[in-house]
Scaffold this motif. Structure first.
Motif, mmCIF file in Angstrom:
data_model
loop_
_atom_site.group_PDB
_atom_site.id
_atom_site.type_symbol
_atom_site.label_atom_id
_atom_site.label_comp_id
_atom_site.label_asym_id
_atom_site.label_seq_id
_atom_site.Cartn_x
_atom_site.Cartn_y
_atom_site.Cartn_z
ATOM 1 N N VAL A 131 1.042 -1.007 -0.350
ATOM 2 C CA VAL A 131 -0.097 0.088 0.397
ATOM 3 C C VAL A 131 0.922 1.710 -0.286
ATOM 4 N N ASP A 132 0.688 2.339 -1.391
ATOM 5 C CA ASP A 132 1.721 3.213 -0.814
ATOM 6 C C ASP A 132 0.972 4.181 -0.699
ATOM 7 N N ILE A 133 1.525 4.856 0.284
ATOM 8 C CA ILE A 133 0.476 6.911 1.161
ATOM 9 C C ILE A 133 1.480 7.812 -0.048
ATOM 10 N N VAL A 134 0.872 8.608 -0.219
ATOM 11 C CA VAL A 134 1.121 9.656 -0.554
ATOM 12 C C VAL A 134 0.492 10.688 0.055
ATOM 13 N N VAL A 135 1.404 11.261 0.485
ATOM 14 C CA VAL A 135 0.324 12.608 1.707
ATOM 15 C C VAL A 135 0.875 14.092 1.028
ATOM 16 N N ARG A 136 0.384 14.626 0.474
ATOM 17 C CA ARG A 136 0.338 16.029 -0.505
ATOM 18 C C ARG A 136 -0.180 17.265 0.472
ATOM 19 N N LEU A 137 1.292 18.178 0.177
ATOM 20 C CA LEU A 137 1.748 19.346 0.453
ATOM 21 C C LEU A 137 1.356 20.226 0.534
ATOM 22 N N ARG A 138 1.470 21.421 0.892
ATOM 23 C CA ARG A 138 1.656 22.899 -0.054
ATOM 24 C C ARG A 138 1.757 23.914 1.238
ATOM 25 N N PRO A 139 2.357 25.070 1.016
ATOM 26 C CA PRO A 139 2.757 26.011 2.277
ATOM 27 C C PRO A 139 1.705 26.009 2.143
ATOM 28 N N LYS A 140 0.933 26.490 3.442
ATOM 29 C CA LYS A 140 0.278 27.530 4.336
ATOM 30 C C LYS A 140 -0.443 28.766 3.160
ATOM 31 N N ARG A 141 -1.800 28.954 3.348
ATOM 32 C CA ARG A 141 -2.300 30.058 3.097
ATOM 33 C C ARG A 141 -2.469 30.554 4.805
ATOM 34 N N ALA A 142 -2.484 31.873 4.054
ATOM 35 C CA ALA A 142 -2.265 33.203 4.964
ATOM 36 C C ALA A 142 -3.526 33.575 5.437
#
Length: 142
Positions: A131-142
């Motif tokens: 089982v492959d888990i990919v956690v997607r990230l992005r910079p927090k929005r202000a």
């Protein structure tokens, strides 16, 4: 070729051979680029750029073919992250990943085991391999 470089090349040649592949000059050169820097996640295009920069005359098609041959031989693991975008992981152990959206950057989740519950039963005659888990990230929005 100095002694250390020759020894490294022979080790890569042996690794390719041990995987059941013929150690062509291009395969060995690509394997050397892939494995010389430790665990990493690369797309075929990124490896092709590295190869050209290193003076390895290789087409993008040959890079794709070699990456898939390395994967079939167990030297790499495919990580499909972004639609048609595929990364090749030199770490073939069971582990999971973070993906930074907008940067197209993949890196390993290092903080212990991740548990997945309530997996469906596989169809008759099949078994769950991974089982492959990919956690997607992005910079927090202000």
């Amino acid at each position: 070729m100095d002694h250390r470089v020759r020894k490294d090349w022979l080790a890569i040649d042996e690794r390719v051979r041990d995987a059941g592949l013929r150690p062509t000059r291009q395969r060995v050169a690509l394997a050397e680029l892939l494995f010389a820097k430790g665990d990493r996640h690369l797309s075929a295009e990124e490896l092709h750029e590295e190869a050209i920069a290193a003076g390895v005359p290789v087409s993008l098609a040959t890079v794709y073919n070699s990456l898939h041959q390395f994967t079939d031989a167990g030297l790499l693991r495919i990580l499909a992250v972004e639609g048609a975008k595929t990364y090749f992981d030199t770490n073939t152990s069971d582990h999971h990943h973070f993906f930074v959206e907008g940067e197209n950057r993949v890196f390993d989740i290092e903080t212990g085991p991740v548990s997945v519950t309530n997996l469906p039963d596989p169809p008759e005659g099949m078994e769950i391999v991974n089982v492959d888990i990919v956690v997607r990230l992005r910079p927090k929005r202000a």
